[in-house]
Design an enzyme around this catalytic site. Structure first.
Site, PDB file in Angstrom:
ATOM      1  N   LYS A  51      62.714  29.108  -9.859  1.00  0.00           N
ATOM      2  CA  LYS A  51      63.253  28.614 -11.128  1.00  0.00           C
ATOM      3  C   LYS A  51      63.897  29.751 -11.918  1.00  0.00           C
ATOM      4  O   LYS A  51      64.982  29.603 -12.485  1.00  0.00           O
ATOM      5  CB  LYS A  51      62.141  27.969 -11.963  1.00  0.00           C
ATOM      6  CG  LYS A  51      61.621  26.665 -11.408  1.00  0.00           C
ATOM      7  CD  LYS A  51      60.439  26.171 -12.243  1.00  0.00           C
ATOM      8  CE  LYS A  51      59.828  24.907 -11.681  1.00  0.00           C
ATOM      9  NZ  LYS A  51      58.661  24.449 -12.474  1.00  0.00           N
ATOM     10  N   ALA A  68      57.364  28.717 -15.006  1.00  0.00           N
ATOM     11  CA  ALA A  68      56.029  28.472 -14.457  1.00  0.00           C
ATOM     12  C   ALA A  68      56.044  27.206 -13.625  1.00  0.00           C
ATOM     13  O   ALA A  68      56.878  26.321 -13.822  1.00  0.00           O
ATOM     14  CB  ALA A  68      55.002  28.355 -15.584  1.00  0.00           C
ATOM     15  N   ASP A  69      55.092  27.129 -12.704  1.00  0.00           N
ATOM     16  CA  ASP A  69      54.897  25.913 -11.930  1.00  0.00           C
ATOM     17  C   ASP A  69      53.415  25.767 -11.629  1.00  0.00           C
ATOM     18  O   ASP A  69      52.769  26.725 -11.215  1.00  0.00           O
ATOM     19  CB  ASP A  69      55.699  25.947 -10.624  1.00  0.00           C
ATOM     20  CG  ASP A  69      55.818  24.556 -10.035  1.00  0.00           C
ATOM     21  OD1 ASP A  69      56.763  23.848 -10.416  1.00  0.00           O
ATOM     22  OD2 ASP A  69      54.953  24.168  -9.227  1.00  0.00           O
ATOM     23  N   THR A  70      52.897  24.584 -11.867  1.00  0.00           N
ATOM     24  CA  THR A  70      51.482  24.301 -11.629  1.00  0.00           C
ATOM     25  C   THR A  70      51.353  23.325 -10.473  1.00  0.00           C
ATOM     26  O   THR A  70      52.062  22.320 -10.427  1.00  0.00           O
ATOM     27  CB  THR A  70      50.833  23.708 -12.895  1.00  0.00           C
ATOM     28  OG1 THR A  70      50.963  24.655 -13.962  1.00  0.00           O
ATOM     29  CG2 THR A  70      49.361  23.399 -12.668  1.00  0.00           C
ATOM     30  N   GLY A 105      51.746  29.346 -11.057  1.00  0.00           N
ATOM     31  CA  GLY A 105      52.561  30.522 -10.796  1.00  0.00           C
ATOM     32  C   GLY A 105      53.451  30.768 -11.998  1.00  0.00           C
ATOM     33  O   GLY A 105      53.971  29.830 -12.603  1.00  0.00           O
TER      34      GLY A 105
END
Length: 194
Positions: A51, A68-70, A105
């Protein structure tokens, strides 16, 4: 340094605001697919960095981008956002009565090209749920925008989460303690709320 959040998540926005940080939001569509060989935390870190890469050429020298990525993992299976209510019910049915892991992340990308990528892990323990509880949650709370089909801050978090090992805020989508620390290291500034 000016903080730029590249996320449409109201939870991430609220967490940054609660930290007292000033930021602007910048959004663009980014493909969220990832190589199949990646596992667990690697997926979250890859997606956060992927991203950020989409914004690299748009950052000013005095900006720091936060992406961010969950993801939710039950064993090695990655549970992303459900496609529909039926998939959300299936995901929650699989999670109930078990422990699972939530990975977020994060990528911090400075306008001068410096970058920090990290992830945090939280182990979440769910009690057993009835089919009617699961259907109620999915129909009332519409968790289709949430990894693993649930939000810990929602009703289901109150009735199903029995224990957490790690950061609660990480489960909400942003490990704010680590973001605070890494932003300070990256910018060389002691951050204090505005």
């Amino acid at each position: 340094m000016k903080l730029v959040l590249a996320s449409n998540s109201p939870r991430r926005r609220q967490l940054l605001s609660d930290l007292g940080l000033q930021y602007t939001v910048r959004l663009q569509e980014v493909d969220e697919s990832y190589p199949e060989h990646l596992r667990r935390a690697e997926v979250a870190e890859y997606l956060a960095a992927h991203k950020a890469a989409a914004y690299r050429t748009t950052l000013a020298p005095d900006e720091v981008l936060l992406t961010a990525d969950t993801i939710v993992c039950l064993g090695e299976e990655v549970l992303n956002k459900p496609a529909d209510e039926a998939e959300a019910i299936r995901m929650l049915s699989n999670l109930q009565g078990q422990a699972h892991d939530v990975f977020t992340g994060v990528c911090l990308l400075a306008g001068d090209g410096r970058q920090v990528i990290f992830s945090e892990q939280t182990r979440v323990h769910f009690r057993s749920l009835s089919d009617s509880e699961i259907r109620f949650y999915v129909q009332q709370y519409k968790p289709l925008d949430k990894a693993g089909a649930y939000g810990a801050q929602d009703w289901i978090g109150m009735v199903a989460v029995t224990r957490l090992e790690g950061s609660y805020f990480n489960v909400m989508g942003l490990p704010v303690h680590r973001v605070w620390e890494e932003l300070g290291l990256l910018t060389g500034q002691h951050l204090l709320p505005q």
